[in-house]
Each structure stands twice: as structure tokens, then as C-alpha cells.
Write an enzyme that holds these catalytic residues in place. Structure first.
Site, short mmCIF file in Angstrom:
data_model
loop_
_atom_site.label_atom_id
_atom_site.label_comp_id
_atom_site.label_asym_id
_atom_site.label_seq_id
_atom_site.Cartn_x
_atom_site.Cartn_y
_atom_site.Cartn_z
N ASN A 11 0.83 -1.23 0.00
CA ASN A 11 0.00 0.00 0.00
C ASN A 11 0.86 1.27 0.00
OD1 ASN A 11 -2.60 1.54 2.07
ND2 ASN A 11 -2.48 1.44 -0.15
N SER A 15 -1.20 0.42 -5.19
CA SER A 15 -2.60 0.73 -4.83
C SER A 15 -2.83 2.21 -4.49
CB SER A 15 -3.13 -0.22 -3.75
OG SER A 15 -2.44 -0.10 -2.54
#
Ligand code: 4NP
Length: 161
Positions: A11, A15
Site C-alpha cells: 500500500n 494501490s
């Protein structure tokens, strides 16, 4: 409201880039009140951290600001909360499927399944590579974001008003 969750490993690279690019597209289409976006990682090493500086630099070069985003880890309630749970690669998909309640499994998809023109099925992890990797990843994400919005328009016409 249609809710979209982008998922990668850390992350901090793929993303959050997908969240930033898709959020910008949604805003430009005037749909920010109708489509909610978020991102997370299957791993927890970078919880609370901003996106990787290389991802931020590539996004900024394209006019996208990722500076407000902070990493978090996927949790089981995400599968109920989000209509789309979009993994960047096969490992993300396997990790998501392993923890997803059976009734929500159909919400899990490979993000690049919305980009038939990219010619590959996963967004490769750019973390251990050079800046070219971040540029290529951005291009793939940009294309898939358009395809994703088209899918939402088809599947959720009422939610978009
Ligand atoms: P991402 O890239 O999954 O696109 O955010 C990675 C970031 C960090 C690590 C792996 C992948 N890591 O091992 O710390």
C-alpha cells in the site's frame, strides 16, 4: 454510493497510485459524491506511511497528488464495505481470497481485467526496480481506471444518478 478498494502488497506503490488516479478521474467526471475510493495492503509493514517517494514523483509529473494518502492493511470488514476489491497481482488475489468470506468472493477482481489494451494481466511490483517501473505502472493504472469507470457505469447506473 459505489465503493472501490485498491489492494497491493505494501500500500505504498501500486494501490495508492491507483487510488489517486481513479479518484482524480472520478472527480473530473463529477462523480465524487457517488463513488468512494480507498486503498490498502495485504501486508502491514508500512502502516501509517505516505506513498513511496517514487510513486509520488511519477504521479506529480502527471498532475496527480498522492500526498494525503496513508498506508493501511486490509481487514475482513472491507469485503462487506466495498463493492469492488481490486488486487494488483495474482499474489494479492490469492491473499484476498484466503481471507474473504465466501459470500463476498465475487467482489475480488484483478484490476487489469478492466484494461484489455494493456496486454498483461497483473500490475508488476515496482518497489525493487527503477523509475521506469513506476512510469509503466502508472500507464497501466491509468488505462485500467478508465475501464473500471466504464464497468461501474454499466453495472451501477442507478447509483451514479
Ligand atoms: P506495493 O509495493 O505493493 O505496490 O506497495 C511494495 C512496497 C513495499 C514492499 C513490497 C511491495 N515491501 O516488501 O516492503
Amino acid at each position: 454510493m459505489v465503493r472501490v478498494l485498491f489492494v497491493c502488497l505494501g500500500n505504498i506503490c501500486r494501490s495508492p497510485t491507483a487510488e489517486g488516479v481513479f479518484r482524480d478521474l472520478v472527480r473530473r467526471e463529477g462523480l465524487s459524491e457517488r463513488i468512494e475510493t480507498d486503498s490498502c495492503g495485504t501486508g502491514g509493514w508500512h502502516i501509517g506511511n505516505p506513498p513511496d517517494s517514487r510513486a509520488c514523483a511519477e504521479a506529480e509529473r502527471r498532475g496527480i497528488d498522492l500526498s494525503d494518502l496513508r498506508a493501511r492493511q486490509i481487514k475482513e470488514s472491507d469485503f462487506e464495505a466495498f463493492d469492488y476489491v481490486l488486487g494488483m497481482d495474482d499474489r494479492n488475489i490469492a491473499n484476498l481470497e484466503a481471507m474473504c468470506p465466501a459470500s463476498y468472493k465475487d467482489r475480488i477482481k484483478l484490476f487489469l481485467s478492466y484494461a484489455s489494451d494493456v496486454g498483461r494481466h497483473d500490475v508488476p511490483d515496482p518497489y525493487y526496480g527503477g523509475p521506469d517501473g513506476f512510469r509503466d505502472v502508472f500507464d497501466m493504472i491509468d488505462k485500467a481506471s478508465r475501464g473500471l469507470l466504464a464497468d461501474i457505469r454499466t453495472r451501477h447506473p442507478d447509483a451514479l444518478g
